[in-house]
Structure formats: structure tokens, C-alpha cells
Design an enzyme around this catalytic site. Structure first.
Site, short mmCIF file in Angstrom:
data_model
loop_
_atom_site.label_atom_id
_atom_site.label_comp_id
_atom_site.label_asym_id
_atom_site.label_seq_id
_atom_site.Cartn_x
_atom_site.Cartn_y
_atom_site.Cartn_z
N LYS A 260 43.03 87.70 128.17
CA LYS A 260 43.78 88.25 127.02
C LYS A 260 43.20 89.57 126.55
CE LYS A 260 42.40 84.31 125.25
NZ LYS A 260 41.27 83.95 126.02
N VAL B 255 47.49 83.16 126.62
CA VAL B 255 47.94 82.85 125.26
C VAL B 255 47.97 81.34 125.07
CG1 VAL B 255 49.88 83.00 123.65
CG2 VAL B 255 49.32 84.95 125.09
N GLY C 24 46.08 78.84 125.96
CA GLY C 24 45.67 77.95 127.06
C GLY C 24 46.80 77.18 127.73
N ILE D 68 49.44 75.71 126.47
CA ILE D 68 50.78 75.74 125.87
C ILE D 68 51.63 76.77 126.63
CG2 ILE D 68 52.11 76.25 123.78
CD1 ILE D 68 49.71 75.41 122.12
N LYS E 196 45.78 87.29 121.32
CA LYS E 196 46.92 86.43 121.71
C LYS E 196 48.17 86.85 120.94
CE LYS E 196 43.63 82.72 122.55
NZ LYS E 196 42.90 81.63 121.95
#
Ligand code: HSE
Length: 441
Positions: free
Chosen positions: A107, A134, A136, A138, A207
Site C-alpha cells: 500500500k 487494502v 487484507g 476483505i 489504504k
């Protein structure tokens, strides 16, 4: 037989080793559903001998990640080295320039060089995928790029740092101080030895910068965010939040306003009844407001070897399927400049905690500062400070310190800042006021 998709993986830390384990575990099953099997062809890491729980037999070794990135035999360069410049940047640039697809979890690199790297990827007609960068595990980026793309997004927000969410959760659950819980988070390996990047809000900022670009079709502008960390949050704030029906979370919020994009990372009070108030511990969440879908909330692991490796693998799967899209959804040539809305234009309600000498006129002076700036108070509570309670040895009569907790009606940040500056100059105000934004979700 179909040629396999050959990976060159640079960086075999928690995520890199997790990726190799995932491919070892699920490679055969994935080969059954993808047009091409995925194969780890070559790797590069600092130490050759470390046990990573997976065999590297038959896998080519490179000491230099840039040499790996340029190797003629690999199809995809997987960058898991980290760092906004240095070898990670050099290797990603080399891979893209050599026509290799790139998958990265980095990131910091993308927040700083995302647009230039995306341009290079587009010029070379290859992917630059960064789902793992962004939140992990998800699937925030895939959701924005695919299922949510039909929507105009008005706001994207979330709990984007597990370390901060863990600290705030434990402070609330166990009535402990920030410093105490931070030490524990470091012992457990959640927080780095230098925790500034996490607790200062910068990791969440990176992020949010990426999500802002994806959501609003703008250039990545990590330096245009307003960033505050959680270091100043005290037990007194956590207790007051509970009493007022709120919970304190480190939020990243990006929204369209009439004056531009308001993108900010800061601790915020959110209603205990909101869905994201339930997101606790190291868990992250990403929420999107779309004009047709309405609100959407994704909750899951924001870090860790398994979830992050799965996110990296999902990007590799896209390459195996032959899906090549502009890295920031909008092609670089059509990305708009990021027009920042000034933070002083932010509209919302505010929580304020003051330490005040309990003397005649103190409250009237504070109320006047608020009234002079047009700030209307929703609630005010004054309490003797614990150190001034009977038995504490401190006088608990008039003149002793008291804590004043105020909640305002909706106002502007500019008005609050002016009111706070005036309040700070009142002699009877004993310490710097604590101010926390209240977020309507
Ligand atoms: N350090 C981050 C967190 C994970 O605590 O959530 C990686 O971004």
C-alpha cells in the site's frame, strides 16, 4: 497441456509463505476451475534457509528481486517485499516494463507511486493488481471494481487498521490505558516495535488514499488526507463515549462534498447501534454508499498471513483468467485530479472534554466561547475529577478540577477550532481540550 501461469514471488515473510502454502494446498483444485494452473516458478527473499513450512524444492532462487522481476520465464511478479521505494519499487517497475503482470500487497508503494506504476502497466498492457493492499482479506477492491461499479459512490469508509481497532477495543473492554494496551499489542506481534505508522493513522491513510481513487476516479493523493492517530485517546474519553451511547473507532472516511473530496483518518465517536460499532479487535471493515445498491458493509480480517495471501491469490486468479483491467478502475489518462475539501469545512457534531477549575463563571465563559462561534450545545455534563474525590487528599470543594463533557449539535470544524482556541485562553481551563468528531453512519 495448457502452460501454467508462472509466478516469481519476491518476499517470503508471513504473506509470501502464506501464498506458497495456499498454492500447495489449493493449487490442484484451482487448476480444475481456471484456464491455466498456477505454479510458483521462482522466489526471492533475504534468507534462503528459513523454514517457511513449505518445500521450495524445484523452485528457482534469486538473490536479487529486480533480476527475478525481469526473468524471461515468469508471467507474474508477486511483490511482497514492502516499502514505498527501494527494491520493491525497482522490481515492480522492472516487471511492468518487461511485460510481466504484477500483484502486490504494498500500500505504501501504491499510495506514493500508484499513478505512475498504473501508467506503466497500462502502457505494457499488463495487470497491476493490489487487492491485498487494502484491508487484507476483505475483497474491497474487487467489490468496487466489479459488483459495485454500476453505482455512483458518495462515500467510502471503514475501520482500516487492526492494531488501532484492537487497542481501542481492549481499552473499552478492560478499562486500560492506551500505553498499556499498545505494549500488549506489541508483545502479541500486532503492533510494530515502532508503532507510529499504525497508531498515527498513516497505514489507514494509505489504504484510504487507494480507496478514494478507486471510488471517485481521481489520482491517488495520499498527501491530501487529513490524518490523526489514536495516541491522545484516554480512558476518560472511552468511558464518556460509552455513557453517551457511542464507541470510539479509528475511521477512514472519504466522501464527496460540494467543495471537493473530504478524505480523513481520525478517531471518531460512532453510535453503539451502528453495524460497524460491532467490528472489534483486529477485524477491519469497509463500507460503501452507492446510489443504486445503497449501503454495503464488508467485514473481515484486515491482516495476517492467511487472509492476505488469499487476497494476493485472488489477484493471481484474475491474471490466470486473462482479466486485465486498469489498476485504478479508471484508465490513468481519465483519472481526475484530487480536489481536496478543506477539513475546516467538515460538518458534523463534536465531543469535547475539558478539565476546568470548578469556580464561578467557568461554565459561563466556556458556553460563551461556543455561542460566539454559533456552536449550539446538545448536552453538557460536569463531574468532579476522580483525583478530587473525597478520600483522595485533594480538596473536593469549589475550585477543585472538574471534567466537563460537551456534545455539540452539527456545526463546522472551523467554528469548533475557533471556539477551542478561545476556550484554551480561559484561565480556569486547566488542560488542552480533547475534541473528537462524531460520525453519522
Ligand atoms: N498493520 C496493519 C494493521 C496491517 O494493523 O491493520 C497491515 O496494513
Amino acid at each position: 497441456m495448457t502452460a501454467s501461469l508462472k509466478l516469481g514471488v519476491a518476499g517470503l515473510g508471513t504473506v509470501g509463505a502464506g501464498l506458497l502454502q495456499l498454492i500447495e494446498t489449493h493449487g490442484e483444485r484451482l487448476a480444475g476451475v481456471l484456464p491455466r494452473p498456477i505454479e510458483v516458478d521462482a522466489v526471492s527473499a533475504r534468507s534462503r534457509d528459513k523454514d517457511r513450512g513449505v518445500s521450495l524444492q524445484g523452485v528457482r532462487w534469486f538473490d536479487d528481486p529486480v533480476a527475478l522481476a525481469s526473468d524471461a520465464d515468469i508471467d507474474v511478479f508477486v511483490e511482497l517485499i514492502g516499502g514505498e521505494d527501494g527494491p520493491a519499487k525497482a522490481a515492480v517497475e522492472a516487471a511492468l516494463a518487461n511485460g510481466k503482470h504484477v500483484v502486490t500487497a504494498n500500500k505504501a508503494l501504491l499510495a506514493k507511486h500508484g499513478v505512475a506504476l498504473a501508467r506503466l502497466a497500462e502502457e505494457n498492457k499488463v495487470s497491476l493488481n493490489f487487492e491485498a493492499a487494502v484491508a487484507g482479506g476483505i475483497p474491497a477492491i474487487k467489490t468496487m471494481r466489479e459488483a459495485f461499479l454500476p453505482n455512483a459512490v458518495s462515500r467510502v469508509y471503514g475501520i482500516l487498521n487492526g492494531t488501532c481497532n484492537y487497542i481501542l477495543t481492549v481499552m473499552e473492554d478492560e478499562g486500560r490505558t492506551f500505553e498499556d494496551v499498545l505494549r500488549e499489542a506489541q508483545d502479541l506481534g500486532y503492533a510494530e516495535a515502532d508503532p507510529t505508522f499504525d497508531v498515527g493513522g498513516f497505514d489507514a491513510g494509505h489504504k484510504l488514499a487507494l480507496m478514494t481513487s478507486l471510488a471517485f476516479g481521481t489520482e491517488v493523493a495520499a498527501d491530501q488526507l487529513h490524518v490523526e492517530g489514536i495516541e491522545s485517546i484516554t480512558k476518560a474519553d472511552i468511558e464518556a463515549a460509552c455513557e453517551l451511547g457511542y464507541r470510539i473507532k479509528l475511521l477512514g472516511v472519504a466522501m464527496l462534498t460540494p467543495s471537493g473530496i473530504e478524505a480523513r483518518v481520525h478517531p471518531a465517536m460512532i453510535s453503539q447501534h451502528s453495524a460497524i460499532a460491532e467490528v472489534s479487535g483486529v477485524t477491519n471493515c469497509v463500507a460503501l454508499d452507492g446510489d443504486f445498491t445503497g449501503p454495503l458493509l464488508l467485514v473481515g480480517a484486515g491482516a495476517g498471513g492467511g487472509p492476505t495471501a488469499a487476497a494476493v491469490a485472488s489477484d493471481i486468479i484474475d491474471v490466470a483468467r486473462g482479466i486485465v483491467l486498469p489498476p485504478f478502475i479508471t484508465p490513468v489518462a481519465r483519472l481526475k485530479p484530487h480536489h481536496r475539501a478543506r477539513i475546516d469545512e467538515h460538518c458534523g457534531a463534536y465531543y469535547m472534554r475539558l478539565s476546568v477549575l470548578d469556580e464561578p463563571g467557568a461554565m459561563a465563559a466556556i458556553a460563551k466561547c461556543m455561542g460566539d462561534q454559533g456552536v449550539s450545545l446538545e448536552s453538557v455534563v460536569q463531574r468532579r475529577e476522580k483525583k478530587a474525590l473525597p478520600g483522595s487528599g485533594m480538596p473536593h470543594s469549589e475550585g477543585a478540577p472538574a471534567t466537563v463533557i460537551m456534545v455539540t449539535h452539527e456545526t463546522t470544524e472551523d467554528a469548533i477550532r475557533r471556539a477551542v482556541a478561545a476556550i484554551e485562553s480561559i484561565e480556569k481551563v486547566a488542560a488542552k481540550p480533547q475534541v473528537i468528531r462524531i460520525e453519522k453512519l
